[in-house]
Write an enzyme that holds these catalytic residues in place. Structure first.
Site, PDB file in Angstrom:
ATOM      1  CB  SER A  40      42.966 -65.390  17.958  1.00 25.82           C
ATOM      2  OG  SER A  40      41.607 -65.190  18.104  1.00 25.82           O
ATOM      3  CG  ASP A 160      41.690 -68.575  19.628  1.00 25.66           C
ATOM      4  OD1 ASP A 160      42.469 -68.419  18.586  1.00 25.66           O
ATOM      5  OD2 ASP A 160      41.045 -67.697  20.239  1.00 25.66           O
TER       6      ASP A 160
END
Length: 268
Positions: A40, A160
């Site tokens: 991320s 993510d």
């Protein structure tokens, strides 16, 4: 033989700017970074660094980044985007910012070996980017469910990576790291002090992988957890403060890192 040092940068959204401060301290103290992995926001900072973007450049950019600069929401089509595209933000602004510095470089052409992780919603498993366009790996890794539209790649629907693994420590080991310094930008769950949408989302992410993150952290040789207080992962403001907290935490860990590099055992 010289031991290779890997830097595993974890998820964290706006809290992830602390990674810049950690990298700064390592460089200032001549700690070599031979391998970088990211999840991320850790993938964005780590990928940029692996591609050759300097901390100075990242600092300048961090000062300019705001929540609206990151979340390019089409307010006229929110319902439609949630229904058909899986997220309200396109992610184009974030990638435009990233490409200004890293361009269209391939992961295999980065100055430092790099890998990023994402979560495959169809296969319900982790997906590892070790080659291909760097920006594509970053875009997939930062795709917070329902916020950023997911990425279609190799018949996978990627979001993510923090949903499954907060810190890509295993990936750093797979790339050949002998000593791994991991940075957890999220840390332990914090008390909920608001019922706003972002606060609930933030608290949810803190809870999702906390137990697994505790186990993950033990796999690193050094775990750095900057004290970012109740800073939100979703509100991008005063980013310099997060960078400074990263510096402070890295300076505390520095003697342990130096001892480990010199061959002294520091793990419990």
């Amino acid at each position: 033989m010289k031991k290779k040092i890997g830097l595993a940068l974890g998820a964290g959204g706006a809290r992830g700017f602390c990674h810049i401060g950690v990298i700064e301290v390592l460089q200032e103290n001549n700690i070599p970074i031979d391998i970088v992995t990211g999840c991320s926001m850790g993938a964005m900072i780590g990928g940029g660094f692996a591609a050759g973007v300097s901390c100075k450049e990242m600092r300048v950019t961090a000062k300019q980044i705001t929540t609206t600069a990151v979340f390019d929401v089409d307010f006229l089509n929110i319902r439609s985007n949630l229904r058909s595209r899986g997220g309200i933000a396109r992610g184009e602004r974030a990638m435009k910012i990233f490409k200004q510095f890293a361009g269209d470089i391939l992961i295999e052409d980065c100055k430092i070996p790099f890998a990023a992780i994402a979560a495959d919603m169809r296969g319900q498993q982790l997906y590892k980017f070790k080659n291909g366009p760097l920006w594509q790996a970053i875009r997939a890794s930062i795709s917070i469910p329902a916020i950023f539209q997911p990425v279609e790649h190799n018949n996978k629907l990627l979001v993510d990576g923090g949903l499954l693994r907060r810190m890509p420590i295993t990936e750093a080991r797979e790339l050949g790291a002998d000593i791994i310094i991991a940075v957890d930008a999220i840390g332990a769950p914090r008390p909920l002090n608001s019922t706003s949408t972002f606060s609930i989302l933030d608290a949810s992410y803190q809870m999702i992988d906390w137990r697994s993150a505790q186990h993950e952290g033990k796999q690193a040789d050094i775990l750095i957890t900057p004290d970012l207080g109740d800073r939100s992962s979703f509100l991008f403001r005063n980013n310099e403060e997060a960078i400074q907290k990263g510096r402070e935490a890295a300076l505390v860990a520095l003697p342990l890192i130096q001892n480990l590099i010199n061959g002294e055992e520091v793990r419990p």
